[in-house]
Design an enzyme around this catalytic site. Sequence first.
Site, PDB file in Angstrom:
ATOM      1  N   CYS A  63      83.868  -5.959  61.542  1.00 16.36           N
ATOM      2  CA  CYS A  63      82.523  -5.473  61.933  1.00 16.36           C
ATOM      3  C   CYS A  63      82.528  -4.747  63.135  1.00 16.36           C
ATOM      4  O   CYS A  63      83.421  -4.798  64.049  1.00 16.36           O
ATOM      5  CB  CYS A  63      81.496  -6.816  61.783  1.00 16.36           C
ATOM      6  N   ASP A  65      80.317  -5.228  65.354  1.00 20.33           N
ATOM      7  CA  ASP A  65      79.715  -6.192  66.507  1.00 20.33           C
ATOM      8  C   ASP A  65      80.704  -6.069  67.717  1.00 20.33           C
ATOM      9  O   ASP A  65      81.920  -6.315  67.361  1.00 20.33           O
ATOM     10  CB  ASP A  65      79.874  -7.613  65.814  1.00 20.33           C
ATOM     11  N   ARG A  67      81.397  -8.422  69.802  1.00 21.03           N
ATOM     12  CA  ARG A  67      82.508  -9.393  70.126  1.00 21.03           C
ATOM     13  C   ARG A  67      83.582  -9.469  69.310  1.00 21.03           C
ATOM     14  O   ARG A  67      84.406 -10.474  69.479  1.00 21.03           O
ATOM     15  CB  ARG A  67      81.360 -10.713  69.960  1.00 21.03           C
ATOM     16  N   HIS A 125      82.782 -12.607  60.515  1.00 23.26           N
ATOM     17  CA  HIS A 125      82.773 -13.540  61.590  1.00 23.26           C
ATOM     18  C   HIS A 125      81.610 -14.026  61.477  1.00 23.26           C
ATOM     19  O   HIS A 125      80.496 -13.854  60.874  1.00 23.26           O
ATOM     20  CB  HIS A 125      82.813 -12.624  62.993  1.00 23.26           C
ATOM     21  N   CYS A 128      76.819 -13.144  62.190  1.00 22.28           N
ATOM     22  CA  CYS A 128      76.757 -11.608  61.859  1.00 22.28           C
ATOM     23  C   CYS A 128      75.433 -11.024  61.756  1.00 22.28           C
ATOM     24  O   CYS A 128      74.659 -11.405  60.867  1.00 22.28           O
ATOM     25  CB  CYS A 128      77.681 -11.471  60.756  1.00 22.28           C
TER      26      CYS A 128
END
Length: 204
Positions: A63, A65, A67, A125, A128
């Site tokens: 992803c 993202d 993080r 994860h 999300c």
Amino acid sequence: FFKNIPKSQIEFALANGAMHASLSHESRKNKRSSWLWQMATDFAINDMLVENGQKPKILFIGCSDSRVVPDIIANTLPGELFVVRNIANMVPPYNEDSYSFRCTASIIEYAIKVLEVENIVICGHSNCGGCKALFYPDEKLEKVPLVKEWLKLAQEIKDRVLAKNLSASEREFQTEQLNIVKQLENILTYPFVEEKVEKGEVKL
């Protein structure tokens, strides 16, 4: 990959890594210390990669993202992962005649046909944002029409989860789990991936 790299280069990179690991917690907070270690290590590893080229054995689909950091998750160095990241770590079904979603598809093709990776990791994860956005009302996605179109790839997952009448937290968790399973199914629609998997040359 590392067997052809001069021992002196490996020792230099490892020594700098050990130096960083030995720093106290407070020292690691010091941005300058972290920056100096990172720069020294990067120079050493980049020299290796320039001289030897990239030979990653893993395609990592994750992803976007901020993080989710592939090298931290996989504990790998530069040159060991070939990475594609997008919203909700999705794999568009194979369609040679369509020009939609070509970025992710072309990366998968290059990884298999040119780099000849031996493993494909699809990393989901928790929390999300992409999976959560599947359930937003249309008006909330009006400002991001490209994102809205991308999320249509997960319409089947959305329908399956809504049919279960779950709470918001349960719905989010189920969506994240089912999404990974669906992307594993989607990547097998790529004929060159399916062939390699069937021959045991690529593992998912």
